[in-house]
Design a protein around this motif. Structure first.
Motif, PDB file in Angstrom:
ATOM      1  N   LEU A  47       0.820  -1.203   0.000  1.00  0.00           N
ATOM      2  CA  LEU A  47       0.000   0.000   0.000  1.00  0.00           C
ATOM      3  C   LEU A  47       0.866   1.270   0.000  1.00  0.00           C
ATOM      4  N   ASP A  48       1.937   1.255   0.794  1.00  0.00           N
ATOM      5  CA  ASP A  48       2.836   2.414   0.855  1.00  0.00           C
ATOM      6  C   ASP A  48       3.429   2.715  -0.526  1.00  0.00           C
ATOM      7  N   VAL A  49       3.817   1.663  -1.242  1.00  0.00           N
ATOM      8  CA  VAL A  49       4.372   1.856  -2.588  1.00  0.00           C
ATOM      9  C   VAL A  49       3.261   2.337  -3.528  1.00  0.00           C
ATOM     10  N   ALA A  50       2.097   1.698  -3.440  1.00  0.00           N
ATOM     11  CA  ALA A  50       0.980   2.077  -4.312  1.00  0.00           C
ATOM     12  C   ALA A  50       0.593   3.536  -4.105  1.00  0.00           C
ATOM     13  N   LEU A  51       0.693   4.022  -2.884  1.00  0.00           N
ATOM     14  CA  LEU A  51       0.302   5.408  -2.585  1.00  0.00           C
ATOM     15  C   LEU A  51       1.460   6.390  -2.759  1.00  0.00           C
ATOM     16  N   GLY A  52       2.626   5.869  -3.174  1.00  0.00           N
ATOM     17  CA  GLY A  52       3.772   6.739  -3.423  1.00  0.00           C
ATOM     18  C   GLY A  52       4.489   7.167  -2.150  1.00  0.00           C
ATOM     19  N   LYS A  53       4.188   6.505  -1.021  1.00  0.00           N
ATOM     20  CA  LYS A  53       4.848   6.867   0.250  1.00  0.00           C
ATOM     21  C   LYS A  53       6.203   6.187   0.374  1.00  0.00           C
ATOM     22  N   ALA A  54       6.389   5.083  -0.353  1.00  0.00           N
ATOM     23  CA  ALA A  54       7.676   4.382  -0.347  1.00  0.00           C
ATOM     24  C   ALA A  54       8.081   4.110  -1.790  1.00  0.00           C
ATOM     25  N   GLU A  55       9.410   3.983  -2.011  1.00  0.00           N
ATOM     26  CA  GLU A  55       9.894   3.710  -3.370  1.00  0.00           C
ATOM     27  C   GLU A  55       9.627   2.270  -3.765  1.00  0.00           C
ATOM     28  N   GLY A  56       9.354   2.043  -5.037  1.00  0.00           N
ATOM     29  CA  GLY A  56       9.136   0.686  -5.505  1.00  0.00           C
ATOM     30  C   GLY A  56       8.279   0.684  -6.757  1.00  0.00           C
ATOM     31  N   HIS A  57       8.015  -0.498  -7.265  1.00  0.00           N
ATOM     32  CA  HIS A  57       7.237  -0.636  -8.494  1.00  0.00           C
ATOM     33  C   HIS A  57       6.035  -1.535  -8.235  1.00  0.00           C
ATOM     34  N   ILE A  58       4.948  -1.296  -8.945  1.00  0.00           N
ATOM     35  CA  ILE A  58       3.722  -2.071  -8.774  1.00  0.00           C
ATOM     36  C   ILE A  58       3.414  -2.878 -10.033  1.00  0.00           C
ATOM     37  N   TYR A  59       3.454  -2.163 -11.194  1.00  0.00           N
ATOM     38  CA  TYR A  59       3.003  -2.751 -12.446  1.00  0.00           C
ATOM     39  C   TYR A  59       3.791  -2.073 -13.566  1.00  0.00           C
ATOM     40  N   SER A  60       4.303  -2.839 -14.514  1.00  0.00           N
ATOM     41  CA  SER A  60       5.281  -2.292 -15.463  1.00  0.00           C
ATOM     42  C   SER A  60       4.706  -1.356 -16.529  1.00  0.00           C
ATOM     43  N   ARG A  61       3.365  -1.276 -16.659  1.00  0.00           N
ATOM     44  CA  ARG A  61       2.849  -0.211 -17.531  1.00  0.00           C
ATOM     45  C   ARG A  61       3.178   1.157 -16.929  1.00  0.00           C
ATOM     46  N   ASN A  62       3.234   1.191 -15.583  1.00  0.00           N
ATOM     47  CA  ASN A  62       3.487   2.459 -14.895  1.00  0.00           C
ATOM     48  C   ASN A  62       4.994   2.713 -14.759  1.00  0.00           C
ATOM     49  N   THR A  63       5.659   1.853 -13.974  1.00  0.00           N
ATOM     50  CA  THR A  63       7.110   2.008 -13.810  1.00  0.00           C
ATOM     51  C   THR A  63       7.764   0.641 -13.814  1.00  0.00           C
ATOM     52  N   ASN A  64       9.062   0.636 -14.141  1.00  0.00           N
ATOM     53  CA  ASN A  64       9.829  -0.603 -14.267  1.00  0.00           C
ATOM     54  C   ASN A  64      11.288  -0.247 -13.971  1.00  0.00           C
ATOM     55  N   PRO A  65      12.022  -1.080 -13.252  1.00  0.00           N
ATOM     56  CA  PRO A  65      13.385  -0.715 -12.839  1.00  0.00           C
ATOM     57  C   PRO A  65      14.352  -0.463 -14.002  1.00  0.00           C
ATOM     58  N   THR A  66      14.248  -1.223 -15.092  1.00  0.00           N
ATOM     59  CA  THR A  66      15.150  -0.999 -16.233  1.00  0.00           C
ATOM     60  C   THR A  66      14.799   0.321 -16.911  1.00  0.00           C
ATOM     61  N   VAL A  67      13.502   0.541 -17.104  1.00  0.00           N
ATOM     62  CA  VAL A  67      13.037   1.779 -17.722  1.00  0.00           C
ATOM     63  C   VAL A  67      13.434   2.987 -16.863  1.00  0.00           C
ATOM     64  N   ALA A  68      13.384   2.811 -15.531  1.00  0.00           N
ATOM     65  CA  ALA A  68      13.723   3.912 -14.621  1.00  0.00           C
ATOM     66  C   ALA A  68      15.186   4.343 -14.781  1.00  0.00           C
ATOM     67  N   VAL A  69      16.085   3.382 -15.065  1.00  0.00           N
ATOM     68  CA  VAL A  69      17.502   3.736 -15.265  1.00  0.00           C
ATOM     69  C   VAL A  69      17.654   4.576 -16.534  1.00  0.00           C
ATOM     70  N   PHE A  70      16.941   4.185 -17.595  1.00  0.00           N
ATOM     71  CA  PHE A  70      16.969   4.972 -18.840  1.00  0.00           C
ATOM     72  C   PHE A  70      16.483   6.403 -18.570  1.00  0.00           C
ATOM     73  N   GLU A  71      15.384   6.530 -17.834  1.00  0.00           N
ATOM     74  CA  GLU A  71      14.830   7.863 -17.547  1.00  0.00           C
ATOM     75  C   GLU A  71      15.820   8.716 -16.745  1.00  0.00           C
ATOM     76  N   GLU A  72      16.485   8.075 -15.771  1.00  0.00           N
ATOM     77  CA  GLU A  72      17.440   8.807 -14.934  1.00  0.00           C
ATOM     78  C   GLU A  72      18.655   9.261 -15.757  1.00  0.00           C
ATOM     79  N   LYS A  73      19.111   8.437 -16.682  1.00  0.00           N
ATOM     80  CA  LYS A  73      20.219   8.831 -17.573  1.00  0.00           C
ATOM     81  C   LYS A  73      19.827  10.078 -18.364  1.00  0.00           C
ATOM     82  N   MET A  74      18.630  10.047 -18.950  1.00  0.00           N
ATOM     83  CA  MET A  74      18.184  11.171 -19.769  1.00  0.00           C
ATOM     84  C   MET A  74      17.969  12.423 -18.910  1.00  0.00           C
ATOM     85  N   ARG A  75      17.431  12.231 -17.709  1.00  0.00           N
ATOM     86  CA  ARG A  75      17.212  13.366 -16.802  1.00  0.00           C
ATOM     87  C   ARG A  75      18.538  14.080 -16.533  1.00  0.00           C
TER      88      ARG A  75
END
Ligand SMILES: *Cc1c(COP(=O)(O)O)cnc(C)c1O
Length: 399
Positions: A47-75
């Motif tokens: 629930l904490d992750v789902a509500l954005g209170k803690a870091e983590g992933h729920i479902y890969s349409r939303n966020t995914n750890p590999t995709v997150a690294v790509f986004e951070e590189k571009m950022r």
């Protein structure tokens, strides 16, 4: 964070998003997380992750750890507060625009945007009762006047396809902000290595990562970098709209980005030499490259580009038959509808990006029938120049 404290572009290309190793099972390379969902041991943690209170992933349409690294590189490469990714460059452009606009709003842009972007402006946004004004690309005063009439989004692209026009980001971002507009720049051609539109005043910067960012023509993707608020809005739209970047594509992008600075430096340097060679060649009518002193926007390009990029276009003397002879003679160029990879790519806008435009339409857009778009690869410069020289000689003799 000031520019001085940031690591250089090569360091950022390699390390950004990969500084934190915990949770990766000690792999030194980013694993491809093909998992659709993420399991939790207890409901409170979930629930904490789902509500954005803690870091983590729920479902890969939303966020995914590999995709997150790509986004951070571009950022980090764009020096942005936030970044989010998309399945393609067009998804980045359309999702960003649809997240910002509502009926009754007004967009100002230029005539020379990418073909797909132009379709959104001329076909899809008017259907939603969004007013779109497309200005002559290099007429800064006309763009400023259109923006001053009222503007919710000012959308720019530079350099443009296929005639490499350059628009003044700093000057137009100021005009946009005076009118209360959100200023978005498609930075696909220039890349973060040569231009950072955010540091010139833009609110958002978009890439078709399919091109230089991935750099190997083997994965489609898009990205938006900008303020937390802008990126959140586009992310919320994409999450529901579903144009998610695939983790395998994200992995290929991450691998491509490691050599981004090296590639862009090489491609910019080679393009400059090729542009000079072609400009001096008697069988070449003209060359469009922002690095040439003769280019109509060279002064603006000098101001806002660290290198002038790997894209150029040129046109031969004579008619389209010469293109038919010339292009297949090139040994080191894919004849394909793409740009930005390690291999050189060449093609005529007449049969690729602007095939649906009439001959009169192309003339009105300033696109000569014998124009060739040339995306310079990382091959040795002597080989590329010799290749162009032999194909020109053949065409001239057999024309
Ligand atoms: C290719 C391109 C796009 C579209 O990107 P896709 O990844 O093909 O959807 C947008 N803008 C520019 C400048 C491009 O070259």
């Amino acid at each position: 964070m000031t520019d001085e404290k940031k690591p250089g572009f090569n360091t950022r290309s390699v390390w950004s998003g990969e500084e934190k190793k915990e949770g990766w099972e000690r792999t030194t390379q980013v694993p491809v997380a093909h998992s659709v969902s993420y399991g939790y041991k207890d409901l409170d943690e979930w629930l904490d992750v789902a509500l954005g209170k803690a870091e983590g992933h729920i479902y890969s349409r939303n966020t995914n750890p590999t995709v997150a690294v790509f986004e951070e590189k571009m950022r980090q490469l764009e020096g942005a507060e936030a970044a989010t990714s998309f399945s393609t460059g067009m998804a980045a452009i359309s999702n960003t625009l649809y997240s910002l606009l509502k009926p009754g709003d007004r967009v100002v842009s230029v005539k020379d945007t990418y073909g797909g972007t132009n379709e959104i402006f001329t076909r899809f946004l008017p259907r939603l009762n969004v007013d779109v004004e497309l200005c002559p690309t290099t007429d800064q005063e006309a763009i400023e006047a259109a923006v001053a009439k009222g503007c919710n989004v000012l959308y720019l692209e530079t350099p443009t396809n296929p005639t490499l026009k350059v628009v003044d980001i700093e000057r137009l971002a100021k005009a946009g902000h005076d009118a209360g507009a959100t200023v978005i720049v498609d930075n696909t051609f220039s890349t973060p290595i040569n231009t950072n539109p955010l540091s010139l005043g833009a609110d958002g910067v978009i890439h078709s990562a399919t091109k230089y960012i991935g750099g190997h023509a083997d994965a489609l993707g898009g990205v938006l970098c900008g303020s937390e608020e802008l990126v959140k809005g586009a992310y919320a739209y994409r999450e529901i709209n579903g144009a998610t970047l695939h983790p395998m594509a994200a992995y290929l992008m991450i691998r491509g980005i490691k050599t981004l600075a090296l590639r862009i430096e090489r491609q910019s340097e080679s393009a400059m030499k090729i542009a000079r060679f072609l400009k001096a060649h008697p069988f070449i009518e003209d060359v469009y490259y922002p690095g040439l002193e003769t280019h109509e926007n060279h002064e603006i390009a000098k101001k806002q580009m660290r290198g002038f990029g790997g894209m150029m276009s040129f046109f031969l003397k004579g008619d389209f038959d010469n293109i038919r002879k010339f292009l297949p003679r090139l040994k080191y160029a894919h004849l394909a509808a793409n740009l930005g990879p390690v291999e050189t790519v060449a093609g005529p806008p007449r049969t690729t990006s602007h095939v649906e435009v009439s001959a009169e339409g192309r003339a009105a857009m300033g696109i000569p029938e014998t124009l060739i778009r040339y995306s310079v690869g990382i091959e040795d410069i002597d080989d590329l120049i010799a290749d162009l020289a032999q194909a020109l000689e053949y065409t001239e003799k057999n024309g």
